[in-house]
Design a protein around this motif. Sequence first.
Motif, PDB file in Angstrom:
ATOM      1  N   HIS A  29       0.843  -1.199   0.000  1.00 30.90           N
ATOM      2  CA  HIS A  29       0.000   0.000   0.000  1.00 30.90           C
ATOM      3  C   HIS A  29       0.876   1.246   0.000  1.00 30.90           C
ATOM      4  CE1 HIS A  29      -4.072  -1.735   1.562  1.00 30.90           C
ATOM      5  NE2 HIS A  29      -3.630  -2.338   0.467  1.00 30.90           N
ATOM      6  N   ASP A  30       0.749   2.032  -1.055  1.00 34.61           N
ATOM      7  CA  ASP A  30       1.549   3.246  -1.155  1.00 34.61           C
ATOM      8  C   ASP A  30       0.994   4.371  -0.281  1.00 34.61           C
ATOM      9  OD1 ASP A  30       2.244   2.859  -4.723  1.00 34.61           O
ATOM     10  OD2 ASP A  30       3.337   2.150  -2.954  1.00 34.61           O
ATOM     11  N   ASN A  31      -0.306   4.363  -0.066  1.00 33.13           N
ATOM     12  CA  ASN A  31      -0.936   5.447   0.681  1.00 33.13           C
ATOM     13  C   ASN A  31      -1.036   5.100   2.156  1.00 33.13           C
ATOM     14  OD1 ASN A  31      -2.067   7.403  -1.534  1.00 33.13           O
ATOM     15  ND2 ASN A  31      -2.543   5.336  -2.226  1.00 33.13           N
ATOM     16  N   LEU A  32      -0.608   6.016   2.981  1.00 35.14           N
ATOM     17  CA  LEU A  32      -0.674   5.832   4.429  1.00 35.14           C
ATOM     18  C   LEU A  32      -1.212   7.108   5.035  1.00 35.14           C
ATOM     19  CD1 LEU A  32       1.939   4.132   6.708  1.00 35.14           C
ATOM     20  CD2 LEU A  32       0.927   6.323   7.376  1.00 35.14           C
ATOM     21  N   TYR A  33      -2.173   6.955   5.943  1.00 31.12           N
ATOM     22  CA  TYR A  33      -2.862   8.085   6.560  1.00 31.12           C
ATOM     23  C   TYR A  33      -2.772   7.991   8.073  1.00 31.12           C
ATOM     24  CZ  TYR A  33      -5.220   7.874   1.980  1.00 31.12           C
ATOM     25  OH  TYR A  33      -5.498   7.801   0.637  1.00 31.12           O
ATOM     26  N   TRP A  34      -2.727   9.157   8.689  1.00 31.01           N
ATOM     27  CA  TRP A  34      -2.873   9.235  10.141  1.00 31.01           C
ATOM     28  C   TRP A  34      -4.134  10.046  10.454  1.00 31.01           C
ATOM     29  CZ3 TRP A  34      -0.252   6.709  13.873  1.00 31.01           C
ATOM     30  CH2 TRP A  34       1.009   6.184  13.562  1.00 31.01           C
ATOM     31  N   TYR A  35      -4.920   9.516  11.377  1.00 31.54           N
ATOM     32  CA  TYR A  35      -6.100  10.192  11.894  1.00 31.54           C
ATOM     33  C   TYR A  35      -6.027  10.153  13.415  1.00 31.54           C
ATOM     34  CZ  TYR A  35      -8.504   9.860   7.340  1.00 31.54           C
ATOM     35  OH  TYR A  35      -8.864   9.985   6.016  1.00 31.54           O
ATOM     36  N   ARG A  36      -6.797  10.994  14.076  1.00 33.27           N
ATOM     37  CA  ARG A  36      -6.888  10.875  15.521  1.00 33.27           C
ATOM     38  C   ARG A  36      -8.270  11.293  15.990  1.00 33.27           C
ATOM     39  NH1 ARG A  36      -3.816  15.725  18.867  1.00 33.27           N
ATOM     40  NH2 ARG A  36      -5.050  17.448  18.024  1.00 33.27           N
ATOM     41  N   ARG A  37      -8.625  10.699  17.120  1.00 37.24           N
ATOM     42  CA  ARG A  37      -9.858  11.096  17.794  1.00 37.24           C
ATOM     43  C   ARG A  37      -9.493  11.509  19.201  1.00 37.24           C
ATOM     44  NH1 ARG A  37     -14.287   6.945  17.812  1.00 37.24           N
ATOM     45  NH2 ARG A  37     -15.603   8.338  16.629  1.00 37.24           N
ATOM     46  N   VAL A  38      -9.763  12.751  19.526  1.00 36.70           N
ATOM     47  CA  VAL A  38      -9.598  13.180  20.908  1.00 36.70           C
ATOM     48  C   VAL A  38     -10.931  12.971  21.624  1.00 36.70           C
ATOM     49  CG1 VAL A  38      -7.726  14.774  20.417  1.00 36.70           C
ATOM     50  CG2 VAL A  38     -10.086  15.584  20.354  1.00 36.70           C
ATOM     51  N   MET A  39     -10.886  12.929  22.922  1.00 34.60           N
ATOM     52  CA  MET A  39     -12.053  12.557  23.721  1.00 34.60           C
ATOM     53  C   MET A  39     -13.287  13.374  23.363  1.00 34.60           C
ATOM     54  SD  MET A  39     -13.099  10.532  26.121  1.00 34.60           S
ATOM     55  CE  MET A  39     -11.629   9.993  26.985  1.00 34.60           C
ATOM     56  N   GLY A  40     -14.366  12.675  23.020  1.00 35.80           N
ATOM     57  CA  GLY A  40     -15.630  13.343  22.767  1.00 35.80           C
ATOM     58  C   GLY A  40     -15.739  14.033  21.423  1.00 35.80           C
ATOM     59  N   LYS A  41     -14.692  13.941  20.626  1.00 38.01           N
ATOM     60  CA  LYS A  41     -14.714  14.609  19.325  1.00 38.01           C
ATOM     61  C   LYS A  41     -14.734  13.593  18.188  1.00 38.01           C
ATOM     62  CE  LYS A  41     -14.428  18.768  21.014  1.00 38.01           C
ATOM     63  NZ  LYS A  41     -13.261  19.625  20.836  1.00 38.01           N
ATOM     64  N   GLU A  42     -14.846  14.100  16.983  1.00 36.74           N
ATOM     65  CA  GLU A  42     -14.897  13.243  15.817  1.00 36.74           C
ATOM     66  C   GLU A  42     -13.493  12.870  15.357  1.00 36.74           C
ATOM     67  OE1 GLU A  42     -18.922  15.618  14.499  1.00 36.74           O
ATOM     68  OE2 GLU A  42     -17.074  15.874  13.358  1.00 36.74           O
ATOM     69  N   ILE A  43     -13.422  11.817  14.572  1.00 39.74           N
ATOM     70  CA  ILE A  43     -12.144  11.400  14.014  1.00 39.74           C
ATOM     71  C   ILE A  43     -11.685  12.460  13.020  1.00 39.74           C
ATOM     72  CG2 ILE A  43     -10.970   9.648  12.644  1.00 39.74           C
ATOM     73  CD1 ILE A  43     -13.066   7.637  13.654  1.00 39.74           C
ATOM     74  N   LYS A  44     -10.438  12.908  13.199  1.00 39.68           N
ATOM     75  CA  LYS A  44      -9.911  13.978  12.366  1.00 39.68           C
ATOM     76  C   LYS A  44      -8.696  13.516  11.572  1.00 39.68           C
ATOM     77  CE  LYS A  44     -12.565  17.429  13.783  1.00 39.68           C
ATOM     78  NZ  LYS A  44     -13.547  18.064  12.871  1.00 39.68           N
ATOM     79  N   PHE A  45      -8.645  13.926  10.331  1.00 41.68           N
ATOM     80  CA  PHE A  45      -7.506  13.654   9.465  1.00 41.68           C
ATOM     81  C   PHE A  45      -6.281  14.435   9.941  1.00 41.68           C
ATOM     82  CE2 PHE A  45      -5.252  13.022   5.517  1.00 41.68           C
ATOM     83  CZ  PHE A  45      -4.617  14.223   5.249  1.00 41.68           C
ATOM     84  N   LEU A  46      -5.124  13.783   9.950  1.00 40.09           N
ATOM     85  CA  LEU A  46      -3.872  14.457  10.278  1.00 40.09           C
ATOM     86  C   LEU A  46      -3.014  14.645   9.026  1.00 40.09           C
ATOM     87  CD1 LEU A  46      -2.851  12.724  13.625  1.00 40.09           C
ATOM     88  CD2 LEU A  46      -4.005  14.916  13.309  1.00 40.09           C
ATOM     89  N   LEU A  47      -2.646  13.527   8.410  1.00 39.58           N
ATOM     90  CA  LEU A  47      -1.856  13.668   7.190  1.00 39.58           C
ATOM     91  C   LEU A  47      -1.873  12.408   6.361  1.00 39.58           C
ATOM     92  CD1 LEU A  47       2.021  13.524   7.560  1.00 39.58           C
ATOM     93  CD2 LEU A  47       0.459  12.367   9.123  1.00 39.58           C
ATOM     94  N   HIS A  48      -1.344  12.551   5.146  1.00 40.13           N
ATOM     95  CA  HIS A  48      -1.371  11.490   4.148  1.00 40.13           C
ATOM     96  C   HIS A  48      -0.011  11.398   3.468  1.00 40.13           C
ATOM     97  CE1 HIS A  48      -2.751  10.529  -0.242  1.00 40.13           C
ATOM     98  NE2 HIS A  48      -2.293   9.427   0.338  1.00 40.13           N
ATOM     99  N   PHE A  49       0.534  10.187   3.457  1.00 40.55           N
ATOM    100  CA  PHE A  49       1.751   9.913   2.703  1.00 40.55           C
ATOM    101  C   PHE A  49       1.406   9.150   1.421  1.00 40.55           C
ATOM    102  CE2 PHE A  49       5.295  10.938   5.432  1.00 40.55           C
ATOM    103  CZ  PHE A  49       4.823  10.814   6.733  1.00 40.55           C
ATOM    104  N   VAL A  50       2.107   9.482   0.357  1.00 42.88           N
ATOM    105  CA  VAL A  50       2.151   8.616  -0.808  1.00 42.88           C
ATOM    106  C   VAL A  50       3.596   8.148  -0.891  1.00 42.88           C
ATOM    107  CG1 VAL A  50       1.897   8.383  -3.294  1.00 42.88           C
ATOM    108  CG2 VAL A  50       0.315   9.847  -2.018  1.00 42.88           C
ATOM    109  N   LYS A  51       3.774   6.877  -0.653  1.00 39.96           N
ATOM    110  CA  LYS A  51       5.122   6.324  -0.458  1.00 39.96           C
ATOM    111  C   LYS A  51       5.806   7.130   0.649  1.00 39.96           C
ATOM    112  CE  LYS A  51       5.316   4.463  -5.126  1.00 39.96           C
ATOM    113  NZ  LYS A  51       6.066   4.356  -6.414  1.00 39.96           N
TER     114      LYS A  51
END
Lengths: 117, 109
Positions: A29-51
């Motif tokens: 998989h070339d694409n890698l993503y980081w997301y996070r959910r802080v307490m009580g909030k929605e899942i939020k996008f952090l960043l995206h790698f291509v390779k």
Amino acid sequence: EAGVTQFPSHSVIEKGQTVTLRCDPISGHDNLYWYRRVMGKEIKFLLHFVKESKQDESGMPNNRFLAERTGGTYSTLKVQPAELEDSGVYFCASSQLTSGSSDGELFFGEGSRLTVL
Amino acid sequence: LAKTTQPISMDSYEGQEVNITCSHNNIATNDYITWYQQFPSQGPRFIIQGYKTKVTNEVASLFIPADRKSSTLSLPRVSLSDTAVYYCLPSGGYNKLIFGAGTRLAVHP
């Protein structure tokens, strides 16, 4: 086939300390993503790698967060120094897509829970 | 990016069909509609994706009307293990997903 794996599953640190989270995507998989959910909030996008390249890091909250993906395989997300508001669950995801197509799915790991005291 | 609206929660009983509707009035022309499921202490899991009309796979069906301003996820004959949070997500370009609050489905015996 192994899915997306994340380590550690849970980390407890004190404010001001450093933590490094690791993500191993599905092989190939070339694409890698980081997301996070802080307490009580929605899942939020952090960043995206291509390779090994950062395609989009618009969601990174501040310069205390550093993501790397040397060699285009696994990725690390370092938080230094950690603050109380960084507590939450950090998810990693990967996909095979290498273009702007939306026709596909993201495979998520089980997340790394970070608790900052 | 398209904003989505879905019910905060739903209740159902085992064996029933559950339909969760999501509105996405300003969806972009090239966006697909993707639904994910999330159990506690796990990452989201892909369920189904479509562009318009109807898509069916082994776990669900997805109905998208011609105007694409809404979509409905249909889960046939739910079981207790279908208790989870369900997210409706327009996905456009490199699959950068924008999660909303989702719909918390509770299936009762």
